[in-house]
Design a protein around this motif. Sequence first.
Motif, PDB file in Angstrom:
ATOM      1  N   ALA A  51       0.852  -1.195   0.000  1.00  0.00           N
ATOM      2  CA  ALA A  51       0.000   0.000   0.000  1.00  0.00           C
ATOM      3  C   ALA A  51       0.885   1.241   0.000  1.00  0.00           C
ATOM      4  N   TRP A 100       0.341   5.766  10.080  1.00  0.00           N
ATOM      5  CA  TRP A 100       0.893   4.454  10.406  1.00  0.00           C
ATOM      6  C   TRP A 100       1.619   4.595  11.736  1.00  0.00           C
ATOM      7  N   TYR A 130       0.314  -0.226  12.474  1.00  0.00           N
ATOM      8  CA  TYR A 130      -1.114  -0.286  12.203  1.00  0.00           C
ATOM      9  C   TYR A 130      -1.542   1.087  11.700  1.00  0.00           C
ATOM     10  N   GLY A 166       0.683  -3.485   8.735  1.00  0.00           N
ATOM     11  CA  GLY A 166       1.634  -3.495   7.638  1.00  0.00           C
ATOM     12  C   GLY A 166       3.054  -3.406   8.142  1.00  0.00           C
ATOM     13  N   SER A 209      -7.182  -4.743  16.189  1.00  0.00           N
ATOM     14  CA  SER A 209      -8.182  -4.949  15.136  1.00  0.00           C
ATOM     15  C   SER A 209      -7.937  -4.082  13.910  1.00  0.00           C
ATOM     16  N   GLN A 210      -6.863  -3.332  13.896  1.00  0.00           N
ATOM     17  CA  GLN A 210      -6.604  -2.393  12.815  1.00  0.00           C
ATOM     18  C   GLN A 210      -5.832  -3.044  11.658  1.00  0.00           C
ATOM     19  N   LEU A 211      -5.780  -2.336  10.544  1.00  0.00           N
ATOM     20  CA  LEU A 211      -4.997  -2.759   9.386  1.00  0.00           C
ATOM     21  C   LEU A 211      -3.519  -2.748   9.763  1.00  0.00           C
ATOM     22  N   LEU A 265       1.324  -5.183   3.051  1.00  0.00           N
ATOM     23  CA  LEU A 265       0.072  -5.630   3.663  1.00  0.00           C
ATOM     24  C   LEU A 265      -0.028  -7.146   3.731  1.00  0.00           C
ATOM     25  N   ARG A 266       0.614  -7.812   2.770  1.00  0.00           N
ATOM     26  CA  ARG A 266       0.650  -9.281   2.745  1.00  0.00           C
ATOM     27  C   ARG A 266       1.753  -9.718   1.802  1.00  0.00           C
ATOM     28  N   GLY A 292      -7.483 -11.350  10.704  1.00  0.00           N
ATOM     29  CA  GLY A 292      -8.388 -10.233  10.998  1.00  0.00           C
ATOM     30  C   GLY A 292      -8.968 -10.285  12.386  1.00  0.00           C
TER      31      GLY A 292
END
Length: 130
Positions: A12, A33, A26, A50, A46-48, A64-65, A124
């Motif tokens: 991202a 970030w 996160y 990276g 629980s956040q995104l 991100l993955r 998640g």
Amino acid sequence: SIGNDSGSGEVAYFGTGTLTTGKLYYLNTSGVWTLTNADDTTAGGSQLLGIALGSSPSSDGVLLRGFFDMTTYLTGFGRGVPVYVKQLNTGYATITQPTGTNDFVRVIGYCTDTVNVIYFNPDGTYIKLA
């Protein structure tokens, strides 16, 4: 082969903040970030999530993955074992599940067959310890 503190996969290029390459972050509700910490469920529970690929999310990106060599910010290694957000050391990952009261436990990936290389694929869900 992946160099130390580098990786590739889904990246991202959004959000703000000054990052440290290889640390775990996160995305907070302000779009910044921020370093993770398993001692606080609002710091990556629980956040995104990276991993920083450089100092700027908009130009260097945030993984991100994918696969990442966490040479500097991973404590422990074991082929095939889960990797968690670390408590106490912000931005670190560990193979030791957090155990403290009010810590959160969140699997962020798995160790591969290559030392320090993880498959980064954050779950998640998380649990909060009582």
